[in-house]
Design an enzyme around this catalytic site. Structure first.
Site, PDB file in Angstrom:
ATOM      1  N   SER A  14       1.395  -1.332   6.704  1.00 32.25           N
ATOM      2  CA  SER A  14       2.186  -2.115   7.459  1.00 32.25           C
ATOM      3  C   SER A  14       1.528  -2.769   8.751  1.00 32.25           C
ATOM      4  O   SER A  14       1.863  -3.880   9.069  1.00 32.25           O
ATOM      5  CB  SER A  14       3.149  -0.671   8.232  1.00 32.25           C
ATOM      6  OG  SER A  14       2.058  -0.146   8.835  1.00 32.25           O
ATOM      7  N   LEU A  94     -17.878   1.671   6.587  1.00 31.15           N
ATOM      8  CA  LEU A  94     -18.472   0.517   5.833  1.00 31.15           C
ATOM      9  C   LEU A  94     -20.551   0.333   6.470  1.00 31.15           C
ATOM     10  O   LEU A  94     -20.916   2.271   7.578  1.00 31.15           O
ATOM     11  CB  LEU A  94     -18.427  -0.590   7.083  1.00 31.15           C
ATOM     12  CG  LEU A  94     -16.806  -0.964   7.578  1.00 31.15           C
ATOM     13  CD1 LEU A  94     -16.557  -2.394   8.259  1.00 31.15           C
ATOM     14  CD2 LEU A  94     -16.568  -1.271   5.966  1.00 31.15           C
ATOM     15  N   HIS A 110      -7.080   2.805  15.478  1.00 33.80           N
ATOM     16  CA  HIS A 110      -7.141   3.903  15.339  1.00 33.80           C
ATOM     17  C   HIS A 110      -5.878   4.859  15.928  1.00 33.80           C
ATOM     18  O   HIS A 110      -5.800   4.248  17.253  1.00 33.80           O
ATOM     19  CB  HIS A 110      -8.675   4.113  15.659  1.00 33.80           C
ATOM     20  CG  HIS A 110      -8.286   5.485  15.286  1.00 33.80           C
ATOM     21  ND1 HIS A 110      -8.430   6.439  14.153  1.00 33.80           N
ATOM     22  CD2 HIS A 110      -8.092   7.184  16.673  1.00 33.80           C
ATOM     23  CE1 HIS A 110      -8.829   7.794  14.476  1.00 33.80           C
ATOM     24  NE2 HIS A 110      -8.462   8.107  15.644  1.00 33.80           N
TER      25      HIS A 110
END
Ligand code: GAR
Length: 230
Positions: A14, A94, A110
């Site tokens: 989204s 990552l 977040h």
């Protein structure tokens, strides 16, 4: 300068869709060059394909070595001509090597008011803790999870009966505004990191150069810095 975006996402997408919409509406000076997922079949891939955006999928379940995996992603990002990495529900750490390769050009969103409730279950952890206000944070990415300098935060009340399923949509409705806004500030080269703080420089032209920057209906107590038309 027009951002050349690579979006990394693991789920519904989204936020990727909201970024694409802001670009298409002329609000965000960016091009979505590629959508990358570590989950084959993730709904975000369908959304990207429908918008005509190239996708790259590499199943993280098949990968033993994080650096090898991230090297493949870096090659895909480079081949796509992207210069800005947008993490949008990318549920994988990552490697430091990846972060170093795009330092200062990787953003994450977040669903909590960082530094409270980092990690995969930020929304649920906030509810369990019993906080009355939560929200969402867009921040620059550094090596440690959910820890980089904060660009923008929005506050969302937590109701007594909230579950992750009821709170998350209210948070996400606002994420779809703060993420494009943060990216537009990056495109306008208005973000300056000093220590762990991000300073937002004033707009060069009043109301910016993009379409229809106007008063935000969200009061300044809800979102900081205030939105500029998103
Ligand atoms: C977003 O709400 C984002 O804040 C969260 O995942 C959701 C992805 O939704 N990210 C994290 O939890 C990262 N730790 P989407 O796929 O619909 O954009």
């Amino acid at each position: 300068m027009t951002l050349q975006i690579a979006a990394l996402a693991s789920g519904v997408g989204s936020n990727v869709a909201a970024v694409i919409k802001s670009i298409n509406e002329g609000m965000l000076d960016a091009r979505m060059r590629i959508v990358i997922s570590n989950r084959p079949g993730a709904p975000v891939l369908e959304k990207a394909a429908q918008a005509g955006i190239p996708v790259y999928v590499k199943d993280s379940a098949d990968c033993e070595n994080r650096e090898d995996y991230d090297r493949a992603l870096l090659a895909a990002i480079c081949d796509a001509g992207a210069d800005t990495v947008v993490l949008a529900g990318y549920m994988r750490m990552l490697s430091p090597m990846f972060v170093a390769a795009h330092r200062g050009r990787i953003l994450n969103i977040h669903p909590s008011l960082l530094p409270s409730f980092p990690g995969r279950m930020g929304t649920e952890d906030a509810i369990k803790y019993g906080v009355r206000l939560s929200g969402s944070t867009v921040h620059f990415v550094q090596e440690t999870m959910d820890s980089g300098p904060v660009i923008i935060q929005v506050v969302v009340p937590v109701h007594a009966q909230d579950t992750g399923e009821t709170l998350m949509p209210r948070i996400q409705a606002l994420e779809h505004r703060i993420y494009p806004q943060a990216l537009q500030w990056l495109a306008e080269d208005r973000l300056r990191v000093e220590g762990h703080r991000v300073n937002l420089l004033p707009a060069r032209k009043p109301n910016g150069s993009m379409a229809s920057f106007g008063q935000s209906p969200l009061g300044p107590w809800m979102v900081s810095p205030p939105l500029e038309g998103f």
